[in-house]
Design a protein around this motif. Structure first.
Motif, PDB file in Angstrom:
ATOM      1  N   HIS A   1      46.226  46.646  32.113  1.00  0.00           N
ATOM      2  CA  HIS A   1      45.965  47.607  33.066  1.00  0.00           C
ATOM      3  C   HIS A   1      44.531  47.956  33.238  1.00  0.00           C
ATOM      4  O   HIS A   1      43.669  47.984  34.223  1.00  0.00           O
ATOM      5  CB  HIS A   1      46.782  48.867  32.747  1.00  0.00           C
ATOM      6  CG  HIS A   1      46.655  50.010  33.968  1.00  0.00           C
ATOM      7  ND1 HIS A   1      47.426  49.572  35.135  1.00  0.00           N
ATOM      8  CD2 HIS A   1      46.191  51.038  33.890  1.00  0.00           C
ATOM      9  CE1 HIS A   1      46.833  50.731  35.970  1.00  0.00           C
ATOM     10  NE2 HIS A   1      46.403  51.523  35.351  1.00  0.00           N
ATOM     11  N   ALA A   2      43.972  48.131  31.898  1.00  0.00           N
ATOM     12  CA  ALA A   2      42.555  48.605  31.853  1.00  0.00           C
ATOM     13  C   ALA A   2      41.645  47.294  32.549  1.00  0.00           C
ATOM     14  O   ALA A   2      40.526  47.556  33.263  1.00  0.00           O
ATOM     15  CB  ALA A   2      42.045  48.772  30.498  1.00  0.00           C
ATOM     16  N   ALA A   3      42.144  46.142  32.151  1.00  0.00           N
ATOM     17  CA  ALA A   3      41.030  45.023  32.633  1.00  0.00           C
ATOM     18  C   ALA A   3      41.065  44.729  34.097  1.00  0.00           C
ATOM     19  O   ALA A   3      40.246  44.178  34.641  1.00  0.00           O
ATOM     20  CB  ALA A   3      41.653  43.788  31.869  1.00  0.00           C
TER      21      ALA A   3
ATOM     22  N   ALA B   1      27.482  47.725  43.371  1.00  0.00           N
ATOM     23  CA  ALA B   1      27.947  46.481  42.729  1.00  0.00           C
ATOM     24  C   ALA B   1      29.416  46.758  42.753  1.00  0.00           C
ATOM     25  O   ALA B   1      29.794  45.678  42.860  1.00  0.00           O
ATOM     26  CB  ALA B   1      27.570  47.017  41.103  1.00  0.00           C
ATOM     27  N   ARG B   2      30.018  47.891  42.926  1.00  0.00           N
ATOM     28  CA  ARG B   2      31.705  47.888  42.936  1.00  0.00           C
ATOM     29  C   ARG B   2      31.901  47.101  44.354  1.00  0.00           C
ATOM     30  O   ARG B   2      32.916  46.343  44.253  1.00  0.00           O
ATOM     31  CB  ARG B   2      32.226  49.261  42.746  1.00  0.00           C
ATOM     32  CG  ARG B   2      33.595  49.501  42.401  1.00  0.00           C
ATOM     33  CD  ARG B   2      33.946  50.993  42.096  1.00  0.00           C
ATOM     34  NE  ARG B   2      33.346  51.448  41.105  1.00  0.00           N
ATOM     35  CZ  ARG B   2      32.279  52.562  41.299  1.00  0.00           C
ATOM     36  NH1 ARG B   2      32.384  53.243  42.406  1.00  0.00           N
ATOM     37  NH2 ARG B   2      31.820  53.017  40.368  1.00  0.00           N
ATOM     38  N   ARG B   3      30.979  47.566  45.361  1.00  0.00           N
ATOM     39  CA  ARG B   3      31.483  47.162  46.602  1.00  0.00           C
ATOM     40  C   ARG B   3      31.506  45.575  46.750  1.00  0.00           C
ATOM     41  O   ARG B   3      32.285  44.924  47.234  1.00  0.00           O
ATOM     42  CB  ARG B   3      30.658  47.893  47.672  1.00  0.00           C
ATOM     43  CG  ARG B   3      30.822  49.325  48.184  1.00  0.00           C
ATOM     44  CD  ARG B   3      29.730  49.871  48.737  1.00  0.00           C
ATOM     45  NE  ARG B   3      30.180  51.256  49.217  1.00  0.00           N
ATOM     46  CZ  ARG B   3      30.147  51.280  50.425  1.00  0.00           C
ATOM     47  NH1 ARG B   3      30.104  50.481  51.514  1.00  0.00           N
ATOM     48  NH2 ARG B   3      30.357  52.597  50.835  1.00  0.00           N
ATOM     49  N   VAL B   4      30.398  45.112  46.135  1.00  0.00           N
ATOM     50  CA  VAL B   4      29.997  43.623  46.374  1.00  0.00           C
ATOM     51  C   VAL B   4      30.830  42.908  45.517  1.00  0.00           C
ATOM     52  O   VAL B   4      31.197  41.637  45.747  1.00  0.00           O
ATOM     53  CB  VAL B   4      28.619  43.141  46.431  1.00  0.00           C
ATOM     54  CG1 VAL B   4      27.642  43.910  47.507  1.00  0.00           C
ATOM     55  CG2 VAL B   4      27.851  43.448  45.124  1.00  0.00           C
TER      56      VAL B   4
ATOM     57  N   THR C   1      22.519  50.042  42.934  1.00  0.00           N
ATOM     58  CA  THR C   1      23.686  50.999  42.139  1.00  0.00           C
ATOM     59  C   THR C   1      24.845  50.307  41.616  1.00  0.00           C
ATOM     60  O   THR C   1      25.151  49.506  42.167  1.00  0.00           O
ATOM     61  CB  THR C   1      23.860  52.301  42.962  1.00  0.00           C
ATOM     62  OG1 THR C   1      24.612  51.832  44.121  1.00  0.00           O
ATOM     63  CG2 THR C   1      22.491  52.879  43.485  1.00  0.00           C
ATOM     64  N   ALA C   2      25.526  51.562  40.850  1.00  0.00           N
ATOM     65  CA  ALA C   2      26.693  51.073  40.335  1.00  0.00           C
ATOM     66  C   ALA C   2      27.870  50.896  41.590  1.00  0.00           C
ATOM     67  O   ALA C   2      28.667  50.092  41.514  1.00  0.00           O
ATOM     68  CB  ALA C   2      27.270  51.982  39.310  1.00  0.00           C
TER      69      ALA C   2
ATOM     70  N   ASP D   1      37.529  50.066  37.475  1.00  0.00           N
ATOM     71  CA  ASP D   1      36.461  50.041  36.646  1.00  0.00           C
ATOM     72  C   ASP D   1      36.845  49.209  35.492  1.00  0.00           C
ATOM     73  O   ASP D   1      37.229  49.614  34.223  1.00  0.00           O
ATOM     74  CB  ASP D   1      35.892  51.296  36.270  1.00  0.00           C
ATOM     75  CG  ASP D   1      35.321  52.060  37.474  1.00  0.00           C
ATOM     76  OD1 ASP D   1      34.329  51.370  38.016  1.00  0.00           O
ATOM     77  OD2 ASP D   1      35.410  53.256  37.771  1.00  0.00           O
ATOM     78  N   PRO D   2      37.117  47.775  35.630  1.00  0.00           N
ATOM     79  CA  PRO D   2      37.459  46.923  34.585  1.00  0.00           C
ATOM     80  C   PRO D   2      36.960  47.057  33.235  1.00  0.00           C
ATOM     81  O   PRO D   2      35.731  47.142  32.986  1.00  0.00           O
ATOM     82  CB  PRO D   2      37.301  45.494  35.073  1.00  0.00           C
ATOM     83  CG  PRO D   2      36.813  45.582  36.603  1.00  0.00           C
ATOM     84  CD  PRO D   2      36.113  46.974  36.720  1.00  0.00           C
ATOM     85  N   GLN D   3      37.845  47.262  32.163  1.00  0.00           N
ATOM     86  CA  GLN D   3      37.330  47.241  30.782  1.00  0.00           C
ATOM     87  C   GLN D   3      37.729  45.825  30.272  1.00  0.00           C
ATOM     88  O   GLN D   3      39.077  45.486  30.380  1.00  0.00           O
ATOM     89  CB  GLN D   3      38.178  48.376  29.944  1.00  0.00           C
ATOM     90  CG  GLN D   3      37.923  49.776  30.731  1.00  0.00           C
ATOM     91  CD  GLN D   3      36.635  50.181  30.461  1.00  0.00           C
ATOM     92  OE1 GLN D   3      35.943  50.043  29.700  1.00  0.00           O
ATOM     93  NE2 GLN D   3      36.266  50.907  31.601  1.00  0.00           N
TER      94      GLN D   3
END
Ligand SMILES: Cc1ncc(COP(=O)(O)O)c(C=O)c1O
Length: 410
Positions: A47-49, A232-235, A228-229, A53-55
């Motif tokens: 789930h986290a991966a 980065a999340r969008r792309v 920005t973060a 916001d992947p861990q």
């Protein structure tokens, strides 16, 4: 390895990837991790991966340890919160156009002097009812009126333009874009982060063809988006959806290239300046375009923005027509004819037939690309050998009659 405080660019580059290279072996080179997938101790880890916001890592189309290390290195060098790496510069640029929230009816204001494939990509957006408005990026009023009148959500330009090496007023354009609520995207490929880190000037998003100076050896296709973060999340979402991630091996090779980026670009810039000054003195050259020359219209701005270096690309008009120019390329013996730049070897390109072949004659003329324009990417050879190669080609096609060019002896 922890970095003690704020390190200089050269130190960060030389240590590229070393912060992830310790562990059991205490290797100085970062590990190459080609695994396509990763196993978990528990469903909670899955789930986290796979979360927003992947861990950790799940699947190498989403992210990969070697690619992530390269991204961390480049975030430091571009002074970005985050960097996202792609399989080519065009994949990176595509992720920005797709990921930055453009909607049907919006437009993009674009510098007209621009890499040709970026134009081709923009033309594809027309089918989603997103239009591109090309402007002379040196004409701040024209840019403002395009931003104002065309519901432009994005302003796109190159920090050193391809192929005419113009240097836009980035500081003024940041203010303008933000006044009109447009996202300012800068392609920093020609300059490389050694010359300028546009995010430090307020630019929102930086893109790179890392195929060029960053990887630097002509053996990697790669692209980057820095910002920005939230960018980065969008792309990254586009990257996961389109499958455009960089391969681990190419990330590893690019990281190895980064270690010598400051040395290479410094030397290529010094050699390019010397070549440009020499070309300006050659009677068989009509015009030289290089921001390091006092004759370049944006020379002072470039000197201020780039800290005294001007990049490794020089463009020039030969005194001859299209046929002479093509014959000149064929006569070169050391300088290769190829459609890229930023390699360790010098390469020449004829924009109307390669990087800008998608422009029709009127568009070429409007941008200022003439029939005798050549773009030279200066490599790491001796400058004397490069001058001699150009001069023997000029003799071969009959635009120079001087057997021993006096200027070659200096
Ligand atoms: C300024 C510029 N941006 C982007 C690109 C596209 O990069 P790539 O060839 O890595 O897709 C290029 C390629 O020549 C370029 O010159």
């Amino acid at each position: 390895m922890e970095h003690p405080g704020q390190l200089d660019f050269e130190t960060l580059a030389a240590h590229a990837g070393a912060h992830r290279a310790t562990g059991e072996t205490r290797a100085t080179s970062s590990a190459l991790s080609p695994s396509t997938t990763y196993t978990y101790d528990s469903i909670a880890d899955v789930h986290a991966a796979l979360g927003p916001d992947p861990q950790g890592f799940a699947y190498s189309r989403n992210s990969n340890p070697t690619v992530a290390t390269f991204e961390e290195v480049m975030a430091e060098l571009e002074d970005a919160e985050e960097v996202v790496a792609f399989g080519s510069g065009m994949a990176a640029i595509h992720s920005v156009f797709l990921g930055m929230g453009l909607e049907a009816g919006d437009s993009v204001t674009v510098a007209s002097d621009l890499y040709g494939a970026t134009r081709s990509l923009l033309s594809l957006l027309a089918s989603f009812d997103v239009s591109a408005h090309y402007v002379d990026i040196m004409d701040i009023r024209a840019v403002e009126s395009a931003l104002k009148n065309a519901r432009s959500r994005l302003l796109y330009l190159e920090s050193i333009s391809n192929p005419l090496l113009r240097v836009p007023d980035i500081k003024a354009l940041v203010k303008l874009a933000h006044r009109h609520r447009a996202v300012l995207v800068v392609d920093n490929t020609f300059a490389s982060p050694l010359l300028i880190r546009p995010l430090q000037h307020g630019v929102d998003v930086v893109v790179h063809s890392a195929t060029k100076y960053i990887a630097g050896h002509g053996d990697v296709m790669a692209g980057l988006v820095a910002g920005t973060a939230s960018t980065a999340r969008r792309v990254r979402a586009v990257r996961t959806g389109s499958g455009g991630i960089l391969s681990p091996f190419d990330a590893w090779l690019a990281m190895r290239g980064v270690k010598t980026l400051p040395l290479r670009v410094a030397r290529q810039s010094d050699s390019a300046l010397e070549m440009a000054q020499w070309l300006e003195s050659c009677p068989w050259i009509r015009r030289v375009y290089y921001p390091g020359l006092a004759s370049h219209p944006q020379h002072e701005r470039a000197a201020e923005l780039f800290g005294g270096r001007f990049g490794g690309v020089v463009a020039f008009d030969l005194s001859g027509n299209r046929e002479t120019t093509l014959a000149f390329i064929d006569s070169l013996r050391i300088i290769g004819s190829a459609t890229t730049l930023g390699d360790v070897v010098s390469l020449v390109l004829y924009p109307p037939l390669s990087s800008h072949r998608m422009l029709d004659p009127n568009e070429l003329q409007a941008v200022g690309i003439g029939d005798s324009l050549l773009r030279l990417s200066v490599g790491l050879e001796s400058v004397r050998d490069l001058k001699a190669d150009l001069h023997q080609a000029a003799l071969a096609v009959g635009i120079s009659q001087t057997e021993t060019a006096a200027s070659l002896l200096t």
